[in-house]
Design an enzyme around this catalytic site. Structure first.
Site, PDB file in Angstrom:
ATOM      1  N   ILE A 153       0.858  -1.183   0.000  1.00  0.00           N
ATOM      2  CA  ILE A 153       0.000   0.000   0.000  1.00  0.00           C
ATOM      3  C   ILE A 153       0.887   1.223   0.000  1.00  0.00           C
ATOM      4  O   ILE A 153       1.697   1.426   0.904  1.00  0.00           O
ATOM      5  CB  ILE A 153      -0.937   0.020   1.228  1.00  0.00           C
ATOM      6  CG1 ILE A 153      -1.937  -1.130   1.143  1.00  0.00           C
ATOM      7  CG2 ILE A 153      -1.689   1.329   1.319  1.00  0.00           C
ATOM      8  CD1 ILE A 153      -1.449  -2.424   1.686  1.00  0.00           C
ATOM      9  N   SER A 154       0.763   2.065  -1.016  1.00  0.00           N
ATOM     10  CA  SER A 154       1.614   3.240  -1.136  1.00  0.00           C
ATOM     11  C   SER A 154       1.141   4.341  -0.211  1.00  0.00           C
ATOM     12  O   SER A 154       0.021   4.320   0.303  1.00  0.00           O
ATOM     13  CB  SER A 154       1.617   3.749  -2.583  1.00  0.00           C
ATOM     14  OG  SER A 154       0.363   4.304  -2.907  1.00  0.00           O
ATOM     15  N   THR A 155       2.004   5.320  -0.009  1.00  0.00           N
ATOM     16  CA  THR A 155       1.664   6.457   0.853  1.00  0.00           C
ATOM     17  C   THR A 155       0.559   7.298   0.246  1.00  0.00           C
ATOM     18  O   THR A 155      -0.133   8.025   0.956  1.00  0.00           O
ATOM     19  CB  THR A 155       2.904   7.339   1.064  1.00  0.00           C
ATOM     20  OG1 THR A 155       3.449   7.700  -0.213  1.00  0.00           O
ATOM     21  CG2 THR A 155       3.954   6.589   1.863  1.00  0.00           C
ATOM     22  N   ARG A 156       0.380   7.189  -1.075  1.00  0.00           N
ATOM     23  CA  ARG A 156      -0.643   7.990  -1.739  1.00  0.00           C
ATOM     24  C   ARG A 156      -2.006   7.322  -1.732  1.00  0.00           C
ATOM     25  O   ARG A 156      -2.990   7.894  -2.138  1.00  0.00           O
ATOM     26  CB  ARG A 156      -0.236   8.268  -3.192  1.00  0.00           C
ATOM     27  CG  ARG A 156       0.996   9.135  -3.320  1.00  0.00           C
ATOM     28  CD  ARG A 156       1.301   9.424  -4.764  1.00  0.00           C
ATOM     29  NE  ARG A 156       1.555   8.202  -5.516  1.00  0.00           N
ATOM     30  CZ  ARG A 156       2.747   7.640  -5.605  1.00  0.00           C
ATOM     31  NH1 ARG A 156       3.774   8.173  -4.986  1.00  0.00           N
ATOM     32  NH2 ARG A 156       2.923   6.541  -6.299  1.00  0.00           N
ATOM     33  N   ASN A 157      -2.058   6.063  -1.318  1.00  0.00           N
ATOM     34  CA  ASN A 157      -3.326   5.349  -1.359  1.00  0.00           C
ATOM     35  C   ASN A 157      -3.463   4.500  -0.110  1.00  0.00           C
ATOM     36  O   ASN A 157      -2.828   3.474   0.027  1.00  0.00           O
ATOM     37  CB  ASN A 157      -3.381   4.467  -2.619  1.00  0.00           C
ATOM     38  CG  ASN A 157      -4.691   3.717  -2.744  1.00  0.00           C
ATOM     39  OD1 ASN A 157      -5.603   3.926  -1.946  1.00  0.00           O
ATOM     40  ND2 ASN A 157      -4.795   2.852  -3.728  1.00  0.00           N
TER      41      ASN A 157
END
Length: 209
Positions: A10-14
């Site tokens: 899970i990316s920091t943007r999502n």
């Protein structure tokens, strides 16, 4: 006994973590065999849970992910990862690949590697041509890429990073963009393209994209 080992990134943007987790559990992965890296973004960001998941794999197991981009941004790197699993006797299952669920243990499985190999080569050529064309246009416009400009934009850092990922030598890339290695690495870390090793460097202020 063979197992399904699931992995989600899970990316920091999502922050939508539940979607991947739910899909992996629905595919038969046990909660104890599900590994999740949260807050990982950038091609070179550390992914400790991925390392743990890979270590847990044994011959005959299946590594399950929702989509290939959970393993990385470079198709070539993903292909190398998949081939590494195959060499250990581990299967790869992608729940969402070309509109379907593909498992290397099934007859359609070889399509996964064939498609990834083709995409990887195409990706390499496109990145290289796009960035080199940009450099060529700047040269023809009379802009000097050999000297160090006063301001290096975020776009230049990203383009330089794409060239390096495509296999271009770092020394030549930074020279063409008129920056030092130190400037590139500092700015690349600030943009999340690689892990920040110092933890105390302040990114340069640059609003250009």
């Amino acid at each position: 006994m063979t197992k399904l080992i699931g992995y989600a990134r899970i990316s920091t943007r999502n922050g939508a973590t539940d979607g991947q987790r739910a899909e992996l559990l629905a595919a038969g992965v046990r909660r104890d065999d599900l590994y999740v890296d949260e807050g990982s973004s950038g091609a070179r960001a550390p992914r400790p849970q991925l390392d743990v998941a890979v270590t847990a794999l044994e011959p005959g197991d299946t590594f399950v992910i929702v989509s290939l981009d959970r393993l990385g941004k470079s198709t070539q790197n993903v292909l190398a990862f998949a081939e590494g699993l195959s060499g250990r006797g581990v299967e790869l299952r992608v729940l969402n690949f070309c509109g379907g669920d593909v498992d290397t243990a099934t007859p359609p499985g070889p399509m996964l590697f064939t498609t990834m190999a083709a995409l990887g080569q195409m990706e390499h050529e496109i990145k290289r041509e796009r960035v080199l064309d940009s450099i060529d246009r700047r040269r023809k416009a009379g802009k000097n890429l050999g000297g160090r400009p006063r301001r290096i934009t975020n776009r230049q850092i990203r383009n330089a990073n794409r060239l390096m990922e495509a296999g271009e030598p770092t020394a030549l890339v930074v020279r063409d963009f008129g920056m030092s290695r130190a400037t590139f690495y500092r700015r690349a870390r600030a943009l999340g393209l690689m892990p920040d090793q110092s933890g105390d460097e302040k990114p340069e202020i640059d609003d250009a994209v």
